[in-house]
Design a protein around this motif. Sequence first.
Motif, PDB file in Angstrom:
ATOM      1  N   THR A  53       0.901  -1.398  -0.140  1.00  0.00           N
ATOM      2  CA  THR A  53       0.058   0.053   0.001  1.00  0.00           C
ATOM      3  C   THR A  53       0.746   1.333  -0.053  1.00  0.00           C
ATOM      4  O   THR A  53      -0.154   2.395  -0.515  1.00  0.00           O
ATOM      5  CB  THR A  53      -1.208   0.115   1.392  1.00  0.00           C
ATOM      6  OG1 THR A  53      -1.727  -1.681   1.439  1.00  0.00           O
ATOM      7  CG2 THR A  53      -2.278   1.017   1.336  1.00  0.00           C
ATOM      8  N   ALA A  54       1.764   1.109   0.979  1.00  0.00           N
ATOM      9  CA  ALA A  54       2.540   2.213   1.180  1.00  0.00           C
ATOM     10  C   ALA A  54       3.235   2.741  -0.790  1.00  0.00           C
ATOM     11  O   ALA A  54       3.514   4.013  -0.825  1.00  0.00           O
ATOM     12  CB  ALA A  54       3.764   2.221   2.179  1.00  0.00           C
ATOM     13  N   HIS A  55       3.437   2.176  -0.945  1.00  0.00           N
ATOM     14  CA  HIS A  55       3.968   2.367  -2.540  1.00  0.00           C
ATOM     15  C   HIS A  55       3.467   2.824  -3.979  1.00  0.00           C
ATOM     16  O   HIS A  55       3.872   2.974  -4.673  1.00  0.00           O
ATOM     17  CB  HIS A  55       5.311   1.614  -2.760  1.00  0.00           C
ATOM     18  CG  HIS A  55       6.840   1.193  -2.668  1.00  0.00           C
ATOM     19  ND1 HIS A  55       7.854   0.722  -2.602  1.00  0.00           N
ATOM     20  CD2 HIS A  55       6.894   2.137  -0.920  1.00  0.00           C
ATOM     21  CE1 HIS A  55       8.459   0.305  -2.029  1.00  0.00           C
ATOM     22  NE2 HIS A  55       8.562   1.493  -0.657  1.00  0.00           N
ATOM     23  N   ARG A  56       2.162   2.012  -3.454  1.00  0.00           N
ATOM     24  CA  ARG A  56       1.246   2.237  -4.317  1.00  0.00           C
ATOM     25  C   ARG A  56       1.109   3.682  -5.507  1.00  0.00           C
ATOM     26  O   ARG A  56       0.633   3.542  -6.548  1.00  0.00           O
ATOM     27  CB  ARG A  56      -0.256   1.147  -4.547  1.00  0.00           C
ATOM     28  CG  ARG A  56      -1.870   1.652  -5.246  1.00  0.00           C
ATOM     29  CD  ARG A  56      -2.950   1.207  -4.436  1.00  0.00           C
ATOM     30  NE  ARG A  56      -3.315   1.265  -3.135  1.00  0.00           N
ATOM     31  CZ  ARG A  56      -4.059   1.598  -2.618  1.00  0.00           C
ATOM     32  NH1 ARG A  56      -4.614   0.217  -2.751  1.00  0.00           N
ATOM     33  NH2 ARG A  56      -3.916   2.361  -1.521  1.00  0.00           N
ATOM     34  N   GLY A  57       0.994   5.098  -4.161  1.00  0.00           N
ATOM     35  CA  GLY A  57       0.578   5.881  -4.817  1.00  0.00           C
ATOM     36  C   GLY A  57       1.503   6.272  -5.753  1.00  0.00           C
ATOM     37  O   GLY A  57       1.021   7.005  -6.614  1.00  0.00           O
ATOM     38  N   ALA A  58       2.654   6.255  -5.173  1.00  0.00           N
ATOM     39  CA  ALA A  58       3.441   6.864  -6.009  1.00  0.00           C
ATOM     40  C   ALA A  58       4.247   6.462  -6.562  1.00  0.00           C
ATOM     41  O   ALA A  58       5.130   7.241  -7.599  1.00  0.00           O
ATOM     42  CB  ALA A  58       4.932   7.394  -5.189  1.00  0.00           C
ATOM     43  N   ARG A  59       4.477   4.976  -7.100  1.00  0.00           N
ATOM     44  CA  ARG A  59       5.183   3.331  -8.155  1.00  0.00           C
ATOM     45  C   ARG A  59       4.500   4.416  -9.327  1.00  0.00           C
ATOM     46  O   ARG A  59       3.295   4.613 -10.132  1.00  0.00           O
ATOM     47  CB  ARG A  59       4.938   2.934  -7.499  1.00  0.00           C
ATOM     48  CG  ARG A  59       6.179   2.030  -6.856  1.00  0.00           C
ATOM     49  CD  ARG A  59       6.240   0.862  -7.166  1.00  0.00           C
ATOM     50  NE  ARG A  59       7.411   0.396  -6.362  1.00  0.00           N
ATOM     51  CZ  ARG A  59       7.156  -0.707  -6.353  1.00  0.00           C
ATOM     52  NH1 ARG A  59       5.945  -1.373  -7.180  1.00  0.00           N
ATOM     53  NH2 ARG A  59       7.578  -1.765  -5.016  1.00  0.00           N
ATOM     54  N   ARG A  61       4.018   6.941 -11.362  1.00  0.00           N
ATOM     55  CA  ARG A  61       3.879   8.233 -11.670  1.00  0.00           C
ATOM     56  C   ARG A  61       5.187   9.268 -11.843  1.00  0.00           C
ATOM     57  O   ARG A  61       6.540   9.011 -11.827  1.00  0.00           O
ATOM     58  CB  ARG A  61       3.727   9.200 -10.421  1.00  0.00           C
ATOM     59  CG  ARG A  61       2.739   8.824  -9.136  1.00  0.00           C
ATOM     60  CD  ARG A  61       2.520   9.300  -8.010  1.00  0.00           C
ATOM     61  NE  ARG A  61       2.213  10.142  -7.802  1.00  0.00           N
ATOM     62  CZ  ARG A  61       1.311  10.710  -7.076  1.00  0.00           C
ATOM     63  NH1 ARG A  61       0.123  10.616  -7.043  1.00  0.00           N
ATOM     64  NH2 ARG A  61       0.831  12.683  -7.147  1.00  0.00           N
ATOM     65  N   ALA A  85      -2.624  18.503  -6.621  1.00  0.00           N
ATOM     66  CA  ALA A  85      -3.718  17.969  -6.861  1.00  0.00           C
ATOM     67  C   ALA A  85      -3.199  16.575  -8.026  1.00  0.00           C
ATOM     68  O   ALA A  85      -4.386  15.719  -7.932  1.00  0.00           O
ATOM     69  CB  ALA A  85      -4.727  18.606  -6.577  1.00  0.00           C
ATOM     70  N   LEU A  88       0.626  14.019 -10.721  1.00  0.00           N
ATOM     71  CA  LEU A  88       2.325  14.027 -10.668  1.00  0.00           C
ATOM     72  C   LEU A  88       3.127  14.439  -9.627  1.00  0.00           C
ATOM     73  O   LEU A  88       2.521  14.731  -8.511  1.00  0.00           O
ATOM     74  CB  LEU A  88       2.507  15.287 -11.903  1.00  0.00           C
ATOM     75  CG  LEU A  88       1.785  15.235 -13.145  1.00  0.00           C
ATOM     76  CD1 LEU A  88       1.573  17.002 -13.207  1.00  0.00           C
ATOM     77  CD2 LEU A  88       1.871  14.323 -13.934  1.00  0.00           C
ATOM     78  N   ASP A  89       4.552  13.500  -9.683  1.00  0.00           N
ATOM     79  CA  ASP A  89       5.783  13.855  -8.528  1.00  0.00           C
ATOM     80  C   ASP A  89       5.905  15.354  -8.857  1.00  0.00           C
ATOM     81  O   ASP A  89       6.514  15.460 -10.289  1.00  0.00           O
ATOM     82  CB  ASP A  89       5.931  13.078  -8.325  1.00  0.00           C
ATOM     83  CG  ASP A  89       5.541  11.735  -7.271  1.00  0.00           C
ATOM     84  OD1 ASP A  89       4.232  11.643  -7.317  1.00  0.00           O
ATOM     85  OD2 ASP A  89       6.314  11.028  -7.683  1.00  0.00           O
TER      86      ASP A  89
END
Lengths: 344, 344
Positions: A53-59, A61, A85, A88-89
Amino acid sequence: MTRRGRPTLAAVAAEAGVSLATVSKVLNDRTDVSARTRARVRVVLDEHGYEPTAHRGARGRWLVSLVLPALDSPYALEVLRGVTASELDVVVCSLADSTATAPWTAQVLAPGRAGTIAVVPELTPAERGLLAGARTPCVVVDPTSSDPQLPSVGATNRAGGFAATRHLLDLGHRRIGVIGGPRQVLCSRERVEGYAAALTSHGLPLDPALVRSGDFHHAGGLAATRALLALPSPPSAVFAGSDEQALGAVDAARQAGLRVPEDLSVVGFDDLPVSRWASPALTTVRQPLAEMGATAAAMLLSLLDGVPLDQPQVELPTRLCVRATTAPPPRTSEGRRRPQAAVA
Amino acid sequence: MTRRGRPTLAAVAAEAGVSLATVSKVLNDRTDVSARTRARVRVVLDEHGYEPTAHRGARGRWLVSLVLPALDSPYALEVLRGVTASELDVVVCSLADSTATAPWTAQVLAPGRAGTIAVVPELTPAERGLLAGARTPCVVVDPTSSDPQLPSVGATNRAGGFAATRHLLDLGHRRIGVIGGPRQVLCSRERVEGYAAALTSHGLPLDPALVRSGDFHHAGGLAATRALLALPSPPSAVFAGSDEQALGAVDAARQAGLRVPEDLSVVGFDDLPVSRWASPALTTVRQPLAEMGATAAAMLLSLLDGVPLDQPQVELPTRLCVRATTAPPPRTSEGRRRPQAAVA
């Protein structure tokens, strides 16, 4: 939490309606998958415990640069809020931090940066060339010129300047000062053009003495309003071209012993949060800066996904917000223009 | 521009006073070279044309996450300005954008992120655990508690609260309201403690009716000041705990027909740019937010370079800035508390 019992990747692919190759790409953070597909595959992968879960959002991107002129104005914060918002990172670079040994263009061209959102009032030809050679897509917010080659997001500045000035004309003002930003900036020129068009539509001449240039900041609004109030026939209202300049105009009025709006009406532009915190709250023209940032981000995402833009030049609508700094002009110029200090 | 005639890498190494291996690492963007050494080597490499100018600044910089509570306050912008002025490449994440599928912790733990600067009012135990397990260094700005394990940068909030209150006492105020931020936030508690200590040092009792809690924003300051002014014995001064709350306090006074500072004195906290744009300009306690951001960045750089911190908990000094919203209290409560509207 256990990885046993998970469906195979082929089953994930079937569930997500994509090929096994696509699932593999998503798992491996490959960038040649559209954002939409990536999101869909990742949801299915996650449901079956394939990604922590911890990586899901940022990977997976995209890492992009957001270039802002300086981080000294709430204007920059609004655009940033819209851009972050997105999916994108966002690496934030400020032109103000740009030095000879660490120029801002180095940030944009840094390895790993997939694209750029640029909010830069002016580009030197060298900078323009560097960006053109970057081979990563770039979207400009608040463009300095209407370059059909450059994807951009702006606002209807001319209509905003027209609405601000018509509001003052409707209140009965006839001598209306205007303070633009720096002359070379397109959005500023357009706002002043809107002002001029509103005067013309009322059959009023344009008095060059009432047209001033500022820096979009408090100091510019203060100085220009002082100059306007020192005219033999000073204006009864000022369209200040930005909220910060409007706050400077209010300050200049107070320092001259004039009350806002009883003695001087003031209209800003931007509708920054600070315009609502001011006392009295600023009448202003809203330009949706956060939405402009979000739109630029969506356009950049589209370009990164290889999807051409239907409309490369976007203009979002501006809107007049009438608050407490505008009122009809004083009935007699001398009768009401008495310093507040003498009253209190 | 030509690459002929350049010295060998061994010559570069000699000139920079490092080993050939180190020069090679710098050229290859390896991160196991200290920032200082990297900078020195890069200067020499650059002088001899080893790196294209455009890439020089961005290559080999650490990519870190800056986690901000929300991008709706100039407070966030000030911290960001300090952090981005460093040699770090800063990805900005907002807690406000955090969602179940894209939590902010995913940003922090994303591959490629070397460390974190966190400006987060509160961490859940789960978030704290995730960060602790991240194995990348983290520096906290404006910490919520004094955790000796956690490198942090704060400000002397207690001394600031004391100075603000003593300023009002020195002007002659005896009934002084205080508006804290959210109760659980350390910096807010400390400011209120400073307020209480100043009262005690003047031999004045603490009236719980004069102690209010806000949200650090305009709305909180407005609501709390309205409540204070509705007291049977209202305060003649308010220490508002933040600049945004102070602007809300000024608004509440104006809405109640009171003049600032003649009828009500107001002191803010932060010294955001907006405190100088307000009219009248806010008397406030400066906390050097940009410097706090820059200090956090320097500490993170040090940790990334493997250099332990001499002083893991840093507190930067606050300073009273007397401007135009504070004055002696009205001589008689009824005599001067007449609504301004009735005068004008």
